[in-house]
Scaffold this motif. Structure first.
Motif, PDB file in Angstrom:
ATOM      1  N   GLU A 117      49.678  86.187  -6.050  1.00 58.01           N
ATOM      2  CA  GLU A 117      48.908  85.843  -7.248  1.00 58.01           C
ATOM      3  C   GLU A 117      47.675  86.723  -7.351  1.00 58.01           C
ATOM      4  OE1 GLU A 117      46.652  82.133  -9.539  1.00 58.01           O
ATOM      5  OE2 GLU A 117      47.367  81.859  -7.480  1.00 58.01           O
TER       6      GLU A 117
ATOM      7  N   LYS B 151      48.457  89.951  -8.977  1.00 56.48           N
ATOM      8  CA  LYS B 151      48.632  89.802 -10.424  1.00 56.48           C
ATOM      9  C   LYS B 151      47.294  89.630 -11.122  1.00 56.48           C
ATOM     10  CE  LYS B 151      53.215  87.686  -9.946  1.00 56.48           C
ATOM     11  NZ  LYS B 151      54.011  86.439 -10.081  1.00 56.48           N
TER      12      LYS B 151
ATOM     13  N   ASP C 205      42.184  80.606 -15.131  1.00 56.21           N
ATOM     14  CA  ASP C 205      42.199  80.770 -13.672  1.00 56.21           C
ATOM     15  C   ASP C 205      41.403  79.691 -12.947  1.00 56.21           C
ATOM     16  OD1 ASP C 205      43.801  82.987 -13.979  1.00 56.21           O
ATOM     17  OD2 ASP C 205      42.125  84.395 -14.027  1.00 56.21           O
TER      18      ASP C 205
END
Length: 337
Positions: free
Chosen positions: A79, A82, A110
């Motif tokens: 993650e 990304k 987020d």
């Protein structure tokens, strides 16, 4: 050990001593020699910056840990990779308003608030007048960003990755305050509601203090300005702005009503409450106390930065700086990128 820049300066100084005897032989002017010395110094500084970045570039594991600390949830290595790509792409957006809007939505997601109606308000101003660069208004659920519109600022920040990073850090900072309010709410809904109410009620005292400082002894004004590291003229401007913006009707001594709904109810009411023996609960109590006794920067600059609410939020900016160093090219000039 001497730094590269010190070596260059010494060599340039040595050349200067010899130039009277060698200038005619080499045909190089004094100005040309000094120009080479300056370029050499700049090159050494640039090389030192590049070297420092290469040595301090964090691993992806460290980046994942940093993201986890900012967002207060587990972020895996996959993650993190990304997220790095997303934030790198964000920083390339040229239009300032578009960047702020998309950065806001990304950070909001987020932090885990994608489905919570927290909104963004962008204020284009010529002078922040003590209002700050950004702010979280827990009473109405809005994050404000003040964008300076003077030509110099636009020239420096438009199409500028470094400027974009600073704006992004502001947004991360303000969402830390949202997270703090969430933890406080899940600790004691009435506790944080009353603390917010008392903070607003104390605005009248702040107004009186600001007026007293303006009307008081000159040396006290100078002392306060020195502590805040600003000019007396700038402090006067900020105090006058604060007095003007504090609405007596809004911030009057209205009794606290725990049965009255607050915007935090709309955000966090359905989330589970923390156990009284949990670390989150203990942290929430600290946030409630800090909210109730919040220190304004204009009143006490050191106290402002040291209180837990601001200390944590400012630390989140520093943590993102490390993340930025992961994907920032080591060859970009720091004051340009």
């Amino acid at each position: 050990m001497q730094s590269p820049s010190q070596d260059v300066v010494q060599i340039s100084a040595g050349d200067k001593i010899k130039e009277s005897s060698n200038s005619e032989k080499t045909g190089m002017s004094t100005g040309a020699k000094w120009a080479l010395g300056i370029l050499g110094t700049a090159g050494a500084v640039y090389g030192a910056v590049v070297g420092h970045r290469m040595l301090t570039k964090p691993s992806i594991e460290k980046v994942a840990k940093n993201f986890s600390e900012i967002f207060r949830r587990d972020v895996s290595k996959d993650e993190a990779e990304k997220l790095v790509k997303k934030y790198e792409e964000l920083l390339n957006i040229e239009d300032t308003e578009e960047f702020c809007k998309k950065a806001f939505e990304e950070v909001k997601k987020d932090y885990g608030y994608e489905n919570i109606p927290i909104t963004l308000k962008i204020n284009k101003v010529k002078d922040v007048n003590g209002a700050g660069d950004a702010g979280w208004d827990s009473e109405i659920g809005i994050i404000n960003i003040n964008l300076l519109t003077d030509r110099f600022t636009e020239k420096v920040f438009e199409k500028n990755r470094r400027g974009r990073k600073c704006e992004l850090q502001k947004i991360i900072h303000e969402f830390q305050h949202v997270k703090q309010d969430e933890i406080a709410y899940r600790t004691s809904r009435d506790g944080i509601a009353e603390a917010i109410h008392e903070t607003r009620g104390n605005m009248q005292n702040l107004k009186a203090n600001a007026q007293s400082l303006l009307n008081g002894k000159k040396y006290k004004l100078e002392q306060q300005a020195k502590e805040m590291n600003i000019s007396v003229e700038e402090l006067r401007k900020r105090l006058e702005c604060a007095i003007k913006n504090i609405d007596d009707k809004k911030y009057g001594n209205v009794p606290f009503d725990k049965d009255k709904r607050i915007v935090l109810d709309d955000f966090f009411e359905k989330l589970p409450k923390f156990d009284k023996n949990s670390n989150e609960y203990k942290l929430g109590l600290k946030y409630i106390d800090s909210t109730k006794n919040y220190v304004k920067s204009a009143n006490n600059r050191k106290g402002y930065h040291s209180q837990i609410l601001e200390n944590e939020a400012e630390n989140s900016e520093k943590i993102f700086e490390e993340i930025y160093n992961y994907f920032a090219s080591p060859y970009r000039i720091p004051w340009v990128q």
